[in-house]
Design a protein around this motif. Structure first.
Motif, short mmCIF file in Angstrom:
data_model
loop_
_atom_site.label_atom_id
_atom_site.label_comp_id
_atom_site.label_asym_id
_atom_site.label_seq_id
_atom_site.Cartn_x
_atom_site.Cartn_y
_atom_site.Cartn_z
N THR A 195 25.72 40.54 -19.23
CA THR A 195 26.72 40.15 -18.74
C THR A 195 26.49 39.08 -17.78
O THR A 195 27.27 38.29 -17.53
N THR B 134 24.59 33.31 -18.05
CA THR B 134 25.43 32.04 -18.12
C THR B 134 25.60 31.13 -19.45
O THR B 134 24.42 31.51 -20.29
N LEU C 13 33.26 22.48 -23.54
CA LEU C 13 33.64 23.93 -24.00
C LEU C 13 35.08 23.76 -24.45
O LEU C 13 36.10 23.39 -23.39
N LEU D 217 28.01 27.61 -14.51
CA LEU D 217 28.70 28.55 -13.77
C LEU D 217 29.71 29.33 -14.60
O LEU D 217 30.67 30.18 -14.14
N ALA D 218 29.54 29.13 -15.90
CA ALA D 218 30.43 29.89 -17.07
C ALA D 218 29.48 31.04 -17.54
O ALA D 218 28.57 30.86 -18.05
N LEU D 219 30.16 32.49 -17.40
CA LEU D 219 29.61 33.32 -17.91
C LEU D 219 29.68 33.55 -19.48
O LEU D 219 30.84 33.49 -19.85
N VAL E 196 29.94 36.00 -21.49
CA VAL E 196 30.83 37.15 -21.90
C VAL E 196 32.32 36.85 -21.79
O VAL E 196 33.18 37.16 -22.54
N ALA E 197 32.57 35.75 -20.67
CA ALA E 197 34.19 35.30 -20.48
C ALA E 197 34.22 34.11 -21.53
O ALA E 197 35.49 33.83 -21.43
N HIS E 198 33.22 33.66 -22.28
CA HIS E 198 33.74 32.66 -23.09
C HIS E 198 33.44 33.13 -24.69
O HIS E 198 32.95 32.16 -25.42
N ASP E 199 33.44 34.38 -25.02
CA ASP E 199 33.19 34.86 -26.27
C ASP E 199 34.30 33.95 -27.18
O ASP E 199 35.53 33.93 -27.03
#
Lengths: 175, 330
Positions: A20, A23, A53, A62-64, A66-69
């Motif tokens: 998780t 990045t 993105l 700064l973008a994980l 997991v948050a951008h699946d």
């Protein structure tokens, strides 16, 4: 904690298991072997990691992941199609808009997205108010050197190739 | 970065319940500040609840002529919104004066309000900091505090709030709508952030698990004539040393109404009520603008390294009001 995410990168879909904490920058570089976005500061200050993105320029550090699946990602490498350089890449070469080149992929991705933002009528901090009284007519913004400098301020170049970066972008903005 | 669990709730109430049930959990929006603080070990949540897709990411009309900003609206979309630009130019200008194009694309409206101070001691876990670790002390008082507070600080903390957006919202009497474990409530923006007092670890009045769902900006016709002016060490991509958000209604040389907030001078956006009161009904003249600014700043208690901010704030406010009044300096 491991999670599985799908990322479409430069037109190719990848399914990858990441922690998780990973990045997008680390997922691209360390897991998918795409070293086009660079790790400079790793704190969102230098812009070397800039990617598109879902069509927008962002700091991938700064973008994980997991948050951008499911995200659609374009890196500087993906701007070239079938071995043909993107017009922005050709402008950077023509204007000698780099020295060491480390910040260049981030500069180019940022510049490509920035032209689209101006075309869509997005103002910047230096966009003048329309003397007719309606600043918000939504029309494309003309990019002069001041506009380009302001809009590219999130991309640092420690070799200070800034004058040539501005002129490279100016050439494409004029077309 | 410490390991953490990541969950995506199906709706706002589930997200609130997830957070309420885990003391060391945090909401994740755009992540531009939180992920950075996690890399620095300043924030060490064991659970992140992603709320980016749970609330509106658009700007909607309110029946009274105001605007409702969805909590997840990216800063860039908000700054470019034609209604925001026409009705509240200072709001758009504030957003565009902050961060970079890349960061504004990721950062959300609500996240902008909840970003943490950029005080160097807060961000460095090898130093004491009452905001990060209550009771450890504040090295900034004797140390590096050039950018820090001149108004409303306490011996425990001299941090400033870093948001530009929040300063313009404070001037506009915006209202923050939240959903928490105890239900929904509305909080005037000027009451959202706190002065540090002896609890500098609390930036806002929000309770654990309370989620910002929207920001309402009420109608203010004269805010079509408004401005956000930011003074900083670089022309772009830097935090403010001082900023001013102001709207001015002048008719026949008289100040009919005015809204002023100062940024980067306190632990919260500083609404300049005292200056506003002095200006209302008086002549729109440079000497009056300057006197109002001086009256507001009479409460300033600068530190040795940031005393320059007092005249800087005075001059920036005076200049901004003059620009809005369309006058040249006297």
């Amino acid at each position: 904690m491991d999670v599985e995410v799908t990322l479409r990168v430069d037109g190719t879909e990848h399914r990858v298991t990441v922690d998780t904490r990973t990045t997008l920058l680390d997922a691209l570089r360390e897991r998918l072997g795409n070293t086009s976005p660079k790790k400079g500061c790793d704190h969102g200050q230098c812009g070397a990691c800039t990617i598109l993105l879902d069509g927008r320029r962002v700091n991938s550090c700064l973008a994980l992941a997991v948050a951008h699946d499911g995200a659609e990602i374009v890196t500087a490498a993906g701007l070239a199609v079938d071995g043909e350089l993107h017009p922005m890449q050709r402008c950077f070469i023509r204007h000698d808009a780099f020295q060491c080149g480390y910040c260049t992929p981030g500069q180019i991705v940022s510049a490509v997205a920035m032209l689209r933002e101006a075309q869509a009528g997005w103002p910047s901090a230096v966009t003048p108010d329309n003397p007719a009284g309606d600043a918000a007519d939504g029309g494309p913004i003309r990019l002069d050197a001041d506009e380009i400098r302001e809009r590219m301020s999130g991309n640092l170049c420690r070799c200070a190739a800034y004058p040539n970066i501005v002129s490279a972008i100016e050439e494409l903005a004029r077309r | 970065m410490r390991p953490f669990r990541y969950l995506r709730a199906t709706d706002v109430s589930e997200a609130v319940a997830l957070l309420a049930g885990t003391p060391n959990a945090a909401f994740l929006g755009g992540g531009t500040n939180l992920v950075d603080l996690m890399k620095l070990d300043v924030a060490t949540p064991e659970l992140l609840v992603d709320v980016r897709r749970l609330t509106s990411d658009r700007v909607d009309e309110l029946p009274d002529g105001g605007l409702r900003i969805g909590a997840a609206t990216p800063n860039s979309d908000l700054a470019a919104d034609p209604r925001v630009r026409r009705r509240y130019p200072m709001l758009s200008q504030a957003l565009l004066s902050g961060a970079s194009g890349q960061l504004r694309n990721l950062a959300t409206a609500a996240g902008n309000l909840l970003q943490r101070t950029r005080c160097v001691y807060f961000q460095d876990v090898t130093t004491p900091c009452n905001k990060r670790r209550p009771g450890t002390g504040c090295p900034a008082v004797e140390g590096h505090h050039r950018g820090l507070a001149i108004l409303g600080a306490s011996p425990a903390c001299v941090a400033t709030h870093p948001s530009d957006f929040a300063v313009a919202l404070a001037a506009l009497d915006a209202v923050v709508r939240t959903t928490g474990p105890d239900g929904e409530r509305s909080i005037p923006l000027v009451d959202l952030h706190r002065l540090p007092g002896d609890e500098p670890q609390r930036d806002t009045v929000l309770r654990h698990g309370e989620l910002i769902t929207a920001i309402d900006v009420p109608p203010l016709p004269f805010a079509r004539r408004s401005r956000y002016r930011k003074v900083r060490d670089r022309a772009s991509y830097a935090f403010a040393l001082v900023s001013v958000a102001a709207a001015l209604d002048v008719r026949d040389g008289v100040v009919r109404d005015v809204r002023i907030a100062l940024g980067a001078v306190a632990h919260k956006p500083w609404r300049a009520h005292r200056a506003e009161e002095l200006l209302r009904g008086g002549p729109a003249r440079a000497d009056r603008f300057r006197a109002a600014a001086e009256a507001e700043l009479a409460q300033a208690r600068p530190l040795s390294g940031n005393a320059f901010k007092v005249p800087l704030a005075r001059n920036t406010l005076t200049r901004t009001l003059l620009d809005l009044a369309g006058e040249s300096p006297a």
